[in-house]
Design a protein around this motif. Structure first.
Motif, PDB file in Angstrom:
ATOM      1  N   ALA A 179      31.337 -17.391  91.843  1.00 52.77           N
ATOM      2  CA  ALA A 179      32.229 -17.938  92.873  1.00 52.77           C
ATOM      3  C   ALA A 179      33.201 -16.874  93.367  1.00 52.77           C
ATOM      4  CB  ALA A 179      32.995 -19.125  92.314  1.00 52.77           C
ATOM      5  N   LEU A 180      33.801 -16.171  92.414  1.00 51.38           N
ATOM      6  CA  LEU A 180      34.801 -15.171  92.766  1.00 51.38           C
ATOM      7  C   LEU A 180      34.227 -14.040  93.609  1.00 51.38           C
ATOM      8  CD1 LEU A 180      37.697 -14.830  90.867  1.00 51.38           C
ATOM      9  CD2 LEU A 180      36.668 -12.579  91.033  1.00 51.38           C
ATOM     10  N   GLN A 181      32.999 -13.684  93.336  1.00 52.88           N
ATOM     11  CA  GLN A 181      32.369 -12.592  94.081  1.00 52.88           C
ATOM     12  C   GLN A 181      31.670 -13.089  95.347  1.00 52.88           C
ATOM     13  OE1 GLN A 181      30.144 -10.746  90.546  1.00 52.88           O
ATOM     14  NE2 GLN A 181      31.132  -8.977  91.477  1.00 52.88           N
ATOM     15  N   GLY A 182      31.770 -14.371  95.600  1.00 54.80           N
ATOM     16  CA  GLY A 182      31.181 -14.926  96.823  1.00 54.80           C
ATOM     17  C   GLY A 182      29.660 -14.887  96.821  1.00 54.80           C
ATOM     18  N   VAL A 183      29.063 -14.989  95.628  1.00 55.76           N
ATOM     19  CA  VAL A 183      27.601 -14.915  95.540  1.00 55.76           C
ATOM     20  C   VAL A 183      26.993 -16.159  96.198  1.00 55.76           C
ATOM     21  CG1 VAL A 183      25.641 -14.958  93.929  1.00 55.76           C
ATOM     22  CG2 VAL A 183      27.623 -13.471  93.474  1.00 55.76           C
ATOM     23  N   THR A 184      26.084 -15.914  97.122  1.00 53.23           N
ATOM     24  CA  THR A 184      25.445 -17.036  97.823  1.00 53.23           C
ATOM     25  C   THR A 184      24.025 -17.274  97.317  1.00 53.23           C
ATOM     26  OG1 THR A 184      24.691 -15.500  99.536  1.00 53.23           O
ATOM     27  CG2 THR A 184      26.758 -16.688  99.964  1.00 53.23           C
ATOM     28  N   HIS A 185      23.410 -16.226  96.715  1.00 55.11           N
ATOM     29  CA  HIS A 185      22.027 -16.331  96.256  1.00 55.11           C
ATOM     30  C   HIS A 185      21.905 -15.785  94.834  1.00 55.11           C
ATOM     31  CE1 HIS A 185      21.609 -16.737 100.554  1.00 55.11           C
ATOM     32  NE2 HIS A 185      20.366 -17.170 100.378  1.00 55.11           N
ATOM     33  N   VAL A 186      21.507 -16.651  93.916  1.00 55.45           N
ATOM     34  CA  VAL A 186      21.308 -16.217  92.526  1.00 55.45           C
ATOM     35  C   VAL A 186      19.806 -16.058  92.294  1.00 55.45           C
ATOM     36  CG1 VAL A 186      21.531 -16.899  90.113  1.00 55.45           C
ATOM     37  CG2 VAL A 186      23.411 -17.339  91.712  1.00 55.45           C
ATOM     38  N   VAL A 187      19.393 -14.817  92.092  1.00 52.48           N
ATOM     39  CA  VAL A 187      17.972 -14.519  91.858  1.00 52.48           C
ATOM     40  C   VAL A 187      17.845 -14.024  90.431  1.00 52.48           C
ATOM     41  CG1 VAL A 187      16.019 -13.090  92.593  1.00 52.48           C
ATOM     42  CG2 VAL A 187      17.685 -13.898  94.289  1.00 52.48           C
ATOM     43  N   PRO A 207      35.487 -14.240  73.828  1.00 53.63           N
ATOM     44  CA  PRO A 207      36.514 -14.944  74.594  1.00 53.63           C
ATOM     45  C   PRO A 207      35.991 -15.897  75.669  1.00 53.63           C
ATOM     46  CG  PRO A 207      36.316 -12.663  75.289  1.00 53.63           C
ATOM     47  CD  PRO A 207      35.352 -12.834  74.176  1.00 53.63           C
ATOM     48  N   SER A 208      34.702 -15.954  75.895  1.00 50.76           N
ATOM     49  CA  SER A 208      34.180 -16.867  76.907  1.00 50.76           C
ATOM     50  C   SER A 208      32.761 -17.221  76.491  1.00 50.76           C
ATOM     51  CB  SER A 208      34.205 -16.184  78.282  1.00 50.76           C
ATOM     52  OG  SER A 208      33.743 -17.058  79.285  1.00 50.76           O
ATOM     53  N   SER A 209      31.973 -17.660  77.430  1.00 54.56           N
ATOM     54  CA  SER A 209      30.563 -17.910  77.154  1.00 54.56           C
ATOM     55  C   SER A 209      29.813 -17.501  78.408  1.00 54.56           C
ATOM     56  CB  SER A 209      30.323 -19.384  76.876  1.00 54.56           C
ATOM     57  OG  SER A 209      30.398 -20.098  78.096  1.00 54.56           O
ATOM     58  N   TYR A 210      28.529 -17.330  78.250  1.00 55.95           N
ATOM     59  CA  TYR A 210      27.702 -16.976  79.412  1.00 55.95           C
ATOM     60  C   TYR A 210      27.907 -17.994  80.534  1.00 55.95           C
ATOM     61  CZ  TYR A 210      23.615 -17.254  82.364  1.00 55.95           C
ATOM     62  OH  TYR A 210      22.812 -17.388  83.453  1.00 55.95           O
ATOM     63  N   HIS A 211      27.784 -19.299  80.196  1.00 53.84           N
ATOM     64  CA  HIS A 211      27.830 -20.332  81.232  1.00 53.84           C
ATOM     65  C   HIS A 211      29.135 -20.283  82.036  1.00 53.84           C
ATOM     66  CE1 HIS A 211      24.197 -22.120  79.792  1.00 53.84           C
ATOM     67  NE2 HIS A 211      24.713 -22.533  78.657  1.00 53.84           N
ATOM     68  N   LEU A 212      30.255 -20.186  81.323  1.00 49.64           N
ATOM     69  CA  LEU A 212      31.542 -20.245  82.013  1.00 49.64           C
ATOM     70  C   LEU A 212      31.771 -18.987  82.859  1.00 49.64           C
ATOM     71  CD1 LEU A 212      34.078 -21.907  82.454  1.00 49.64           C
ATOM     72  CD2 LEU A 212      35.118 -20.761  80.495  1.00 49.64           C
ATOM     73  N   SER A 213      31.509 -17.822  82.267  1.00 50.04           N
ATOM     74  CA  SER A 213      31.829 -16.601  83.018  1.00 50.04           C
ATOM     75  C   SER A 213      30.892 -16.423  84.207  1.00 50.04           C
ATOM     76  CB  SER A 213      31.832 -15.377  82.104  1.00 50.04           C
ATOM     77  OG  SER A 213      30.780 -15.427  81.202  1.00 50.04           O
ATOM     78  N   VAL A 214      29.646 -16.871  84.074  1.00 50.35           N
ATOM     79  CA  VAL A 214      28.711 -16.675  85.185  1.00 50.35           C
ATOM     80  C   VAL A 214      29.118 -17.527  86.396  1.00 50.35           C
ATOM     81  CG1 VAL A 214      26.866 -18.404  84.814  1.00 50.35           C
ATOM     82  CG2 VAL A 214      26.252 -16.129  85.512  1.00 50.35           C
ATOM     83  N   VAL A 215      29.580 -18.755  86.175  1.00 46.23           N
ATOM     84  CA  VAL A 215      29.960 -19.560  87.350  1.00 46.23           C
ATOM     85  C   VAL A 215      31.289 -19.077  87.947  1.00 46.23           C
ATOM     86  CG1 VAL A 215      28.665 -21.643  86.674  1.00 46.23           C
ATOM     87  CG2 VAL A 215      31.064 -21.456  86.072  1.00 46.23           C
TER      88      VAL A 215
END
Ligand code: GLU
Length: 295
Positions: free
Chosen positions: A220-228, A208-216
């Motif tokens: 954003a929704l979880q307020g992630v400020t740092h992607v490691v 129902p989605s893709s990695y790229h779409l769900s990850v962004v």
């Protein structure tokens, strides 16, 4: 008195439950934890299980067990992407309305044949940074009426980003702030090159989605400020920046870390049981041994 409370930075470790965690995941998880601690940040765990054919509850349970053994301390509840499919559909719907995605009907087999026929004539089909053939351009030019007809036929289809249209809509060069490094040592302000990926898939025919779409959407929704995360996702960041701009989502800071290679010099895979965290554990080693081995 200054009463403004600044929000703590938010980090996340986001494994896919389609195999056992290996030492590369341990490095990622520990780096996220250490970096979050160093700045008084929060650490989230996100289970990226949008692929129904490959994700299993058993792998998810094994991941949680391995991470607990490792001493990772993440916030509860854990977010599971399969619980939020409506959000990814909604984001896709926004992109459909903006006219920057199109329904894509070609099967993997059909694309393979097209590429082979083309290359047999001595020509080179363009490939993405991972070496996969770019999606053929035909369907991009279909009129809305043609698209409607094909959709009405009920044939299985994916949704793909019309890269050229999306880039034209954004109208500026995108970049990101890299505090780690890319495979060639790239660091600092990185110019994003989403076009290298061609018309990326945003919703698969069989998922129902893709990695790229769900990850962004989730970052954003979880307020992630740092992607490691590992350097294998360095170039994918260009696509993420483009989607963030199209969907008007905030831009996190990115930190890509080195990959841990196996004895054969290749990237570790989830199917290699010898380099799994579980194998390390059952060999009688401690979490401290593992930390020393990877960090
Ligand atoms: N779920 C992805 C993986 O397991 C990682 C995604 C990310 O960190 O952005 O490779």
């Amino acid at each position: 008195m200054n009463t403004t409370l600044s929000k703590p930075p938010v980090f996340r470790f986001a494994p896919s439950p389609n195999g056992l965690l290996h030492l590369g995941h341990a490095l990622s998880a520990l780096l996220n934890q250490d970096m979050a601690k160093a700045v008084g940040g929060r650490l989230l765990l996100r289970i990226e299980d949008i692929d129904p054919a490959r994700s299993t509850p058993e792998f998810e349970a094994a991941i949680l067990e391995d991470l607990a053994w490792l001493g990772l301390d993440w916030e509860k509840p854990v977010r599971r992407q399969s619980d939020h499919l409506d959000l990814y559909r909604e984001a896709l719907g926004r992109l459909v309305k903006m006219g920057v995605v199109y329904p894509a009907f070609l099967t993997r087999g059909a694309i393979k044949t097209m590429v082979e026929t083309f290359e047999q004539r001595g020509k080179v089909w363009p490939r993405d940074p991972e070496g996969a053939a770019l999606y053929p351009p035909e369907e991009r030019g279909h009129s809305p009426a043609q698209q409607q007809r094909m959709l009405a036929s009920g044939k299985q289809h994916a949704w793909r980003l019309d890269m050229a249209k999306a880039l034209a809509m954004v109208g500026e060069t995108l970049s990101w702030q890299e505090t780690g490094s890319g495979p060639k040592g790239e660091t600092g302000s990185i110019a994003a090159d989403p076009a290298a990926w061609g018309d990326v898939i945003l919703s698969r025919a069989d998922a129902p989605s893709s990695y790229h779409l769900s990850v962004v959407v989730d970052d954003a929704l979880q307020g992630v400020t740092h992607v490691v995360r590992g350097q294998d996702l360095f170039h994918a960041t260009a696509v993420h920046r483009l989607l963030q701009r199209l969907l008007d989502l905030p831009e996190p800071v990115y930190h890509h870390h080195r990959l841990i290679l196996g004895p054969d010099g290749r990237k570790l895979s989830k199917s290699n049981r010898d380099t799994g965290i579980a194998a390390f554990r059952t060999a009688g080693k401690t979490p401290e041994d593992l930390r020393r081995a990877v960090l």
